[in-house]
Motif scaffolding. Structure first.
Motif, short mmCIF file in Angstrom:
data_model
loop_
_atom_site.label_atom_id
_atom_site.label_comp_id
_atom_site.label_asym_id
_atom_site.label_seq_id
_atom_site.Cartn_x
_atom_site.Cartn_y
_atom_site.Cartn_z
N ALA A 1 -1.53 2.01 -17.80
CA ALA A 1 -2.45 1.41 -16.83
C ALA A 1 -2.03 1.74 -15.40
CB ALA A 1 -2.51 -0.10 -17.03
N VAL A 2 -0.73 1.71 -15.15
CA VAL A 2 -0.23 2.10 -13.82
C VAL A 2 -0.58 3.56 -13.55
CG1 VAL A 2 1.85 2.50 -12.44
CG2 VAL A 2 1.60 0.37 -13.76
N GLY A 3 -0.33 4.43 -14.54
CA GLY A 3 -0.63 5.84 -14.39
C GLY A 3 -2.10 6.11 -14.12
N ALA A 4 -2.97 5.39 -14.82
CA ALA A 4 -4.40 5.58 -14.63
C ALA A 4 -4.84 5.20 -13.22
CB ALA A 4 -5.17 4.75 -15.65
N ARG A 5 -4.19 4.19 -12.67
CA ARG A 5 -4.53 3.77 -11.31
C ARG A 5 -4.03 4.77 -10.27
NH1 ARG A 5 -3.50 -1.15 -12.14
NH2 ARG A 5 -1.29 -1.10 -11.63
N LEU A 6 -2.84 5.36 -10.52
CA LEU A 6 -2.24 6.27 -9.54
C LEU A 6 -2.81 7.69 -9.60
CD1 LEU A 6 1.54 5.32 -9.81
CD2 LEU A 6 -0.08 4.63 -8.05
N LYS A 7 -3.17 8.14 -10.78
CA LYS A 7 -3.49 9.56 -10.98
C LYS A 7 -4.56 10.09 -10.03
CE LYS A 7 -3.89 12.98 -14.61
NZ LYS A 7 -3.91 13.21 -16.09
N PRO A 8 -5.64 9.37 -9.77
CA PRO A 8 -6.67 9.94 -8.88
C PRO A 8 -6.18 10.21 -7.46
CG PRO A 8 -7.53 8.07 -10.11
CD PRO A 8 -6.05 8.07 -10.33
N HIS A 9 -5.03 9.64 -7.07
CA HIS A 9 -4.57 9.73 -5.70
C HIS A 9 -3.42 10.71 -5.49
CE1 HIS A 9 -6.99 6.16 -4.83
NE2 HIS A 9 -6.52 5.67 -5.96
N LEU A 10 -2.76 11.13 -6.56
CA LEU A 10 -1.49 11.84 -6.40
C LEU A 10 -1.56 13.34 -6.62
CD1 LEU A 10 1.07 9.35 -8.00
CD2 LEU A 10 0.21 9.48 -5.66
N GLY A 11 -2.56 13.83 -7.27
CA GLY A 11 -2.67 15.26 -7.49
C GLY A 11 -1.44 15.83 -8.18
N ASP A 12 -0.88 16.91 -7.63
CA ASP A 12 0.27 17.57 -8.24
C ASP A 12 1.53 16.71 -8.24
OD1 ASP A 12 -1.32 19.78 -8.65
OD2 ASP A 12 -0.60 20.87 -6.89
N ALA A 13 1.55 15.66 -7.45
CA ALA A 13 2.72 14.80 -7.37
C ALA A 13 2.73 13.72 -8.45
CB ALA A 13 2.80 14.13 -5.99
N TYR A 14 1.69 13.70 -9.28
CA TYR A 14 1.57 12.61 -10.26
C TYR A 14 2.73 12.56 -11.24
CZ TYR A 14 -0.16 10.06 -14.33
OH TYR A 14 -0.27 9.19 -15.38
N GLU A 15 3.07 13.69 -11.84
CA GLU A 15 4.12 13.69 -12.86
C GLU A 15 5.46 13.23 -12.27
OE1 GLU A 15 3.72 14.09 -15.99
OE2 GLU A 15 1.60 14.68 -15.91
N GLY A 16 5.76 13.70 -11.08
CA GLY A 16 7.01 13.29 -10.46
C GLY A 16 7.03 11.81 -10.15
N ALA A 17 5.92 11.28 -9.67
CA ALA A 17 5.86 9.86 -9.34
C ALA A 17 6.02 8.99 -10.58
CB ALA A 17 4.55 9.54 -8.64
N MET A 18 5.46 9.43 -11.69
CA MET A 18 5.51 8.62 -12.91
C MET A 18 6.90 8.59 -13.53
SD MET A 18 2.76 7.00 -13.27
CE MET A 18 2.98 6.39 -14.95
N LYS A 19 7.80 9.47 -13.06
CA LYS A 19 9.18 9.38 -13.54
C LYS A 19 9.84 8.07 -13.13
CE LYS A 19 9.98 14.38 -13.73
NZ LYS A 19 10.75 15.53 -13.17
N ASN A 20 9.30 7.44 -12.10
CA ASN A 20 9.80 6.12 -11.70
C ASN A 20 9.56 5.06 -12.75
OD1 ASN A 20 10.75 6.74 -9.04
ND2 ASN A 20 8.62 6.87 -8.36
N TYR A 21 8.63 5.35 -13.66
CA TYR A 21 8.27 4.39 -14.70
C TYR A 21 8.39 4.99 -16.09
CZ TYR A 21 6.07 3.08 -10.32
OH TYR A 21 5.84 2.83 -8.99
N GLY A 22 9.21 6.03 -16.21
CA GLY A 22 9.35 6.76 -17.47
C GLY A 22 10.34 6.13 -18.42
N SER A 23 10.47 6.75 -19.58
CA SER A 23 11.33 6.22 -20.64
C SER A 23 12.80 6.21 -20.25
CB SER A 23 11.14 7.04 -21.92
OG SER A 23 11.44 8.40 -21.69
N GLY B 1 0.79 -1.22 0.00
CA GLY B 1 0.00 0.00 0.00
C GLY B 1 0.82 1.27 0.00
N TRP B 2 2.10 1.20 0.43
CA TRP B 2 2.90 2.42 0.60
C TRP B 2 3.00 3.22 -0.69
CZ3 TRP B 2 8.45 3.37 -0.52
CH2 TRP B 2 8.89 4.61 0.01
N ARG B 3 3.13 2.56 -1.82
CA ARG B 3 3.25 3.24 -3.10
C ARG B 3 1.92 3.23 -3.86
NH1 ARG B 3 9.10 1.50 -5.60
NH2 ARG B 3 8.45 3.05 -7.15
N PHE B 4 0.83 3.28 -3.11
CA PHE B 4 -0.52 3.23 -3.71
C PHE B 4 -0.68 1.99 -4.57
CE2 PHE B 4 0.09 7.74 -2.75
CZ PHE B 4 -1.13 8.08 -2.17
#
Length: 330
Positions: free
Chosen positions: A256-278, A10-13
């Motif tokens: 799919a990961v992004g779609a699951r996380l986005k509702p919970h992260l608000g302004d932190a979404y873009e930064g969090a998705m860098k963990n799974y970026g190109s 749960g820690w990383r949503f």
């Protein structure tokens, strides 16, 4: 190369959308899946109380409670935390908890330990938030207390941060001479010096090869100063993995990961998705991920702990990694 994997807690949503009543069943089934196969040497959780990168009311299951539960639910895999925060528990108490878990597991516990960093949860739980030098000095004292406790059955230390006087830790751990220490973090002046003295394992660099090479050189220097053989320490790192056969399929998984996380992260979404970026070399095709891990192995990484953000919802990426990546490295 040896491999461990994180179990979502749960820690990383990574349990959102799963009824809290069913979350333990999800974690337990994933732990047993890893235990029943042969790909994974170990399973891991994080030692945190609030979700990241933003605190929320979403569940974050407590690490050492999970250690005990996994110890009783599995029979083969080793059990670790990446990493236990020294500031969250008195070290004599922690040594006692860990020794008990070692017995429950039949001698399969690893002790991941570090100075801690997540200020929000430190303050929320009433631990204050000491400056970095104080957190690391406390780490050194805590490791010394645990080492004494496990090796002798009691601990005494009149330290600056911890004071224990004949703290009895019986039974001692099953593992002889002690539960292995994984000293986590790449601080060059203190953390890696502590690792050089006490660690059986280190963990740093997060899969970045150049950073790993540099930190490993610093560790070697500290070992040389102590007269310790650098190769006695298993050097480990952890990686974020999203994998498939083609780049298009990988992109679908990331979406799919992004779609699951986005509702919970608000302004932190873009930064969090860098963990799974190109730019993340372990987010890619089987060939790309395998090539990067070969390079890590060549640099001296002995052990890798893989985090799959999809695991609670879809194990097909984990299965692909098990079948096509691990056999090429192990």
């Amino acid at each position: 190369m040896r491999f461990g994997t994180f179990i979502p807690q749960g820690w990383r949503f990574d349990l959102v959308g799963i009824d809290p009543v069913a979350q333990w069943q999800t974690m337990q089934s994933l732990a047993r899946r890893a235990d029943e196969g042969s790909a994974w040497e170990s399973i891991w959780v994080y030692d945190h109380f609030h979700t990241t990168p933003v605190p929320s009311a979403e569940a974050t299951h407590e690490a050492w409670t999970l250690m005990s539960a996994f110890a009783a639910s599995t029979s083969r895999v080793r059990l670790g935390q990446m990493c236990t925060c020294m500031g969250y528990r008195n070290p004599a108490y922690l040594a006692k908890v860990a020794a008990t878990v070692d017995h429950v597991s039949g001698g399969r516990l690893e002790m991941g330990i570090g100075g801690g960093w997540y200020e929000h949860e430190w303050r929320a739980y009433g631990y204050g938030f000491p400056e970095v030098p104080d957190r690391l000095r406390a780490l050194r004292e805590g490791v010394e207390i645990m080492k004494q406790a496990w090796e002798t059955g009691s601990a005494t230390l009149d330290g600056r941060y911890f004071q224990v006087d004949g703290a009895i830790v019986q039974p001692q751990p099953l593992q002889d001479p002690s539960i292995p220490f994984w000293i986590a973090g790449g601080g060059e002046k203190v953390t890696l010096k502590i690792a050089a003295k006490y660690a059986q394992y280190t963990n740093f660099a997060g899969g970045d090869i150049e950073t790993f090479r540099h930190k490993d050189g610093v560790l070697r220097g500290h070992c040389d100063a102590l007269g310790r053989d650098h190769t006695e320490i298993t050097r480990t790192t952890d990686i974020n993995v999203i994998i498939d056969e083609t780049e298009a399929e990988v992109a679908d998984r990331v979406a799919a990961v992004g779609a699951r996380l986005k509702p919970h992260l608000g302004d932190a979404y873009e930064g969090a998705m860098k963990n799974y970026g190109s730019g993340v070399p372990t987010v890619g095709t089987v060939e790309q991920v395998t090539e990067h891990l070969h390079a890590m192995k060549a640099a001296g990484v002995d052990y890798t702990i893989a985090y799959f953000p999809e695991m609670a919802y879809d194990t097909s990426g984990v299965e692909l990694f098990e079948k096509k990546v691990i056999p090429e490295l192990s």
